[in-house]
Design an enzyme around this catalytic site. Structure first.
Site, PDB file in Angstrom:
ATOM      1  N   GLY A 100       0.819  -1.209   0.000  1.00 33.65           N
ATOM      2  CA  GLY A 100       0.000   0.000   0.000  1.00 33.65           C
ATOM      3  C   GLY A 100       0.848   1.251   0.000  1.00 33.65           C
ATOM      4  O   GLY A 100       1.779   1.403  -0.776  1.00 33.65           O
ATOM      5  N   TRP A 102       0.750   5.761   0.446  1.00 32.62           N
ATOM      6  CA  TRP A 102      -0.013   6.901  -0.084  1.00 32.62           C
ATOM      7  C   TRP A 102      -0.171   6.839  -1.604  1.00 32.62           C
ATOM      8  O   TRP A 102      -1.254   7.047  -2.136  1.00 32.62           O
ATOM      9  CB  TRP A 102       0.681   8.204   0.323  1.00 32.62           C
ATOM     10  CG  TRP A 102      -0.036   9.421  -0.149  1.00 32.62           C
ATOM     11  CD1 TRP A 102       0.245  10.150  -1.269  1.00 32.62           C
ATOM     12  CD2 TRP A 102      -1.173  10.037   0.465  1.00 32.62           C
ATOM     13  NE1 TRP A 102      -0.643  11.194  -1.379  1.00 32.62           N
ATOM     14  CE2 TRP A 102      -1.524  11.152  -0.325  1.00 32.62           C
ATOM     15  CE3 TRP A 102      -1.926   9.764   1.619  1.00 32.62           C
ATOM     16  CZ2 TRP A 102      -2.596  11.986  -0.003  1.00 32.62           C
ATOM     17  CZ3 TRP A 102      -2.995  10.597   1.934  1.00 32.62           C
ATOM     18  CH2 TRP A 102      -3.319  11.687   1.124  1.00 32.62           C
ATOM     19  N   ASN A 103       0.920   6.543  -2.308  1.00 36.95           N
ATOM     20  CA  ASN A 103       0.883   6.627  -3.773  1.00 36.95           C
ATOM     21  C   ASN A 103       0.021   5.548  -4.412  1.00 36.95           C
ATOM     22  O   ASN A 103      -0.388   5.692  -5.567  1.00 36.95           O
ATOM     23  CB  ASN A 103       2.303   6.552  -4.350  1.00 36.95           C
ATOM     24  CG  ASN A 103       3.090   7.808  -4.024  1.00 36.95           C
ATOM     25  OD1 ASN A 103       2.508   8.869  -3.773  1.00 36.95           O
ATOM     26  ND2 ASN A 103       4.407   7.700  -4.019  1.00 36.95           N
ATOM     27  N   GLU A 143      -4.377   3.526   2.479  1.00 39.04           N
ATOM     28  CA  GLU A 143      -4.612   4.929   2.839  1.00 39.04           C
ATOM     29  C   GLU A 143      -5.678   5.537   1.929  1.00 39.04           C
ATOM     30  O   GLU A 143      -5.374   5.986   0.842  1.00 39.04           O
ATOM     31  CB  GLU A 143      -3.316   5.720   2.753  1.00 39.04           C
ATOM     32  CG  GLU A 143      -2.259   5.196   3.738  1.00 39.04           C
ATOM     33  CD  GLU A 143      -0.987   6.049   3.797  1.00 39.04           C
ATOM     34  OE1 GLU A 143      -1.002   7.200   3.335  1.00 39.04           O
ATOM     35  OE2 GLU A 143       0.010   5.543   4.308  1.00 39.04           O
ATOM     36  N   TYR A 144      -6.941   5.537   2.390  1.00 41.37           N
ATOM     37  CA  TYR A 144      -7.506   4.979   3.613  1.00 41.37           C
ATOM     38  C   TYR A 144      -8.874   4.421   3.251  1.00 41.37           C
ATOM     39  O   TYR A 144      -9.507   4.949   2.317  1.00 41.37           O
ATOM     40  CB  TYR A 144      -7.724   6.064   4.691  1.00 41.37           C
ATOM     41  CG  TYR A 144      -6.488   6.884   5.010  1.00 41.37           C
ATOM     42  CD1 TYR A 144      -5.510   6.420   5.892  1.00 41.37           C
ATOM     43  CD2 TYR A 144      -6.306   8.129   4.405  1.00 41.37           C
ATOM     44  CE1 TYR A 144      -4.391   7.191   6.188  1.00 41.37           C
ATOM     45  CE2 TYR A 144      -5.182   8.895   4.697  1.00 41.37           C
ATOM     46  CZ  TYR A 144      -4.238   8.413   5.591  1.00 41.37           C
ATOM     47  OH  TYR A 144      -3.131   9.172   5.863  1.00 41.37           O
ATOM     48  N   MET A 206      -0.074   6.187  12.658  1.00 40.58           N
ATOM     49  CA  MET A 206       0.761   7.201  11.985  1.00 40.58           C
ATOM     50  C   MET A 206       0.540   8.572  12.620  1.00 40.58           C
ATOM     51  O   MET A 206      -0.112   9.457  12.053  1.00 40.58           O
ATOM     52  CB  MET A 206       0.469   7.188  10.477  1.00 40.58           C
ATOM     53  CG  MET A 206       0.839   5.851   9.832  1.00 40.58           C
ATOM     54  SD  MET A 206       0.790   5.858   8.036  1.00 40.58           S
ATOM     55  CE  MET A 206      -0.973   5.592   7.747  1.00 40.58           C
ATOM     56  N   THR A 207       1.115   8.721  13.806  1.00 49.07           N
ATOM     57  CA  THR A 207       0.924   9.952  14.583  1.00 49.07           C
ATOM     58  C   THR A 207       1.871  11.061  14.109  1.00 49.07           C
ATOM     59  O   THR A 207       2.809  11.457  14.824  1.00 49.07           O
ATOM     60  CB  THR A 207       1.157   9.658  16.081  1.00 49.07           C
ATOM     61  OG1 THR A 207       2.192   8.672  16.201  1.00 49.07           O
ATOM     62  CG2 THR A 207      -0.094   9.170  16.745  1.00 49.07           C
ATOM     63  N   ASP A 209       2.175  14.140  10.448  1.00 44.01           N
ATOM     64  CA  ASP A 209       1.467  14.844   9.365  1.00 44.01           C
ATOM     65  C   ASP A 209       0.265  15.629   9.884  1.00 44.01           C
ATOM     66  O   ASP A 209      -0.752  15.736   9.212  1.00 44.01           O
ATOM     67  CB  ASP A 209       1.021  13.869   8.252  1.00 44.01           C
ATOM     68  CG  ASP A 209       2.202  13.194   7.571  1.00 44.01           C
ATOM     69  OD1 ASP A 209       3.298  13.794   7.566  1.00 44.01           O
ATOM     70  OD2 ASP A 209       2.038  12.083   7.051  1.00 44.01           O
ATOM     71  N   TRP A 341       8.945   6.054  10.670  1.00 38.92           N
ATOM     72  CA  TRP A 341       8.928   6.308   9.239  1.00 38.92           C
ATOM     73  C   TRP A 341       9.935   7.425   8.999  1.00 38.92           C
ATOM     74  O   TRP A 341       9.651   8.550   9.322  1.00 38.92           O
ATOM     75  CB  TRP A 341       7.540   6.719   8.718  1.00 38.92           C
ATOM     76  CG  TRP A 341       7.658   6.943   7.241  1.00 38.92           C
ATOM     77  CD1 TRP A 341       8.004   8.093   6.595  1.00 38.92           C
ATOM     78  CD2 TRP A 341       7.530   5.933   6.229  1.00 38.92           C
ATOM     79  NE1 TRP A 341       8.116   7.874   5.252  1.00 38.92           N
ATOM     80  CE2 TRP A 341       7.825   6.561   4.998  1.00 38.92           C
ATOM     81  CE3 TRP A 341       7.219   4.563   6.252  1.00 38.92           C
ATOM     82  CZ2 TRP A 341       7.809   5.849   3.791  1.00 38.92           C
ATOM     83  CZ3 TRP A 341       7.190   3.887   5.055  1.00 38.92           C
ATOM     84  CH2 TRP A 341       7.486   4.529   3.831  1.00 38.92           C
TER      85      TRP A 341
END
Ligand SMILES: *[C@@H]1O[C@H](CO)[C@@H](O)[C@H](O)[C@H]1NC(C)=O
Length: 368
Positions: A100, A102-103, A143-144, A206-207, A209, A341
């Site tokens: 997976g 984002w892209n 996502e997501y 993913m804490t 952004d 990350w």
């Protein structure tokens, strides 16, 4: 009866003490193509700083089959087999295949999760990928669900997908993790939290952004209040603490100030900050770039996070001090551990001091 309770209490206490905390290291394998001191390959990984190495990313096709996104790197250059080979340096290391990101977007995953035969393609191709290469498990980073082209049914279909994966993995002992959007508005849109938590071994939250240049003003990538709110929300919705893995970004979000003399958090910005020499994308800087910049740096105690600026450039990020704070919070909440990350933007070469300052701090707090 009383003796039995005491015995049970001692046994469960023993488990709490002996359960090793997770330090999950995400690796964006494409950093192999960065130039100079930004180039990152398997020789730059210190396998003893991670309990899990998360090899990112694989994609899927329209039938739901998992696919390599770069067969040259994965197979011809041998990155997958080299990653699995790191288990010789750390025999307890688990190497996970991450699908997976984002892209990859959401729509392919939405149609896969909602279609029985595509789900079987996904699950069977996952088993093949893990078995043929020697991976220890899978991490799904959709996502997501119910966003970015997905739909409401994604929420329950995601539970079904994870349950079927868990059942298919059980005979082999493969681990199953997911990476999830952290904040309440994002998480409440995408997840049946208690139900997904039952299906997986751990949840990478993913804490980060929490601020972007599109907000029109500077802000913190991962401030204390947002992290506390997010984790407390996941706990309140039925995610067990011992499955939650706290996310740490070894990168910053950067901004171009509208007025260089207004350089504080919340000051107006005109857009993303300039691209870094290694990472090469506007609005994003690796810690290995930030630490070499020598910009004026301020530690903001209210947000437990640093920011730095120079001229019209402004960046919020994490450093050793803010990571220490985050790990103290993870320990206070008795979380499963932390993930970073990602490896290739920590100061992995030690250009600014000791190598891997952020990942080392995580290990110092959680494991050593
Ligand atoms: C997806 O990949 C599988 C396995 O390589 C292949 O059989 C299938 O035809 C592909 N589907 C599409 C839509 O490309």
């Amino acid at each position: 009866m009383g003796k039995l309770l005491v015995l049970l209490a001692i046994l469960s206490l023993g488990q709490i003490i002996t359960a090793e905390r997770i330090v999950n290291c995400y690796w964006g394998t494409w950093a192999n193509y960065r130039s100079g001191n930004g180039k990152f390959d398997v020789s730059n990984i210190d396998a003893n700083l991670c309990t899990h190495l998360s090899y990112s990313f694989f994609g899927i096709n329209d039938s739901g089959n998992i696919q390599s996104l770069d067969t040259w790197l994965d197979y011809d250059l041998g990155f997958i087999s080299q990653a699995i080979g790191l288990k010789r340096q750390n025999s307890n290391l688990k190497v996970l295949a991450v699908v997976g990101g984002w892209n990859e977007g959401s729509t392919k995953y939405s149609s896969m999760a909602g279609d029985w035969s595509k789900r079987q393609n996904f699950i069977n191709s996952a088993l093949t990928l893990l078995r043929n290469n020697g991976f220890d498990g899978l991490d799904l980073d959709w996502e997501y669900p119910n966003q970015r082209g997905g739909n409401w049914n994604d929420r329950s279909n995601f539970v079904t997908l994870l349950r079927e994966l868990k059942e298919a993995f059980a005979p082999y002992g493969y681990e199953l993790g997911i990476a999830v959007g952290a904040g309440e508005s994002l998480a409440s849109t995408s997840y049946e939290i208690a139900n997904i938590a039952q299906q997986v071994n751990f949840i990478n939250v993913m804490t980060y952004d929490f601020a972007m240049a599109s907000d029109g003003k500077t802000g913190f990538n991962a401030p204390q209040w947002a992290i506390e709110n997010a984790i407390n929300y996941w706990l309140s919705q039925g995610a067990p603490a011992n499955k939650l893995v706290l996310g740490v970004g070894s990168y910053g979000r950067s901004f171009q100030l509208s007025d260089p003399s207004q350089n504080w958090p919340g000051a107006p910005c005109r857009g993303v900050g300039s691209a870094g020499a290694y990472t090469g994308d506007g609005g994003y800087l690796g810690y290995n770039e930030i630490c070499q910049n020598n910009w004026h740096t301020v530690f903001d105690n209210d947000n437990a996070a640093p920011y730095a600026y120079s001229g019209d450039q402004w960046v919020s990020f994490d450093n050793v001090l803010s990571v220490q704070w985050k790990m103290d919070f993870a320990l206070r909440k008795n979380l499963a551990g932390a993930m970073v990350w990602s490896l290739e933007t920590d100061d992995y070469r030690g250009l600014c001091g000791q190598a891997y300052p952020l990942l080392r701090t995580i290990n110092e707090k959680l494991r050593w």
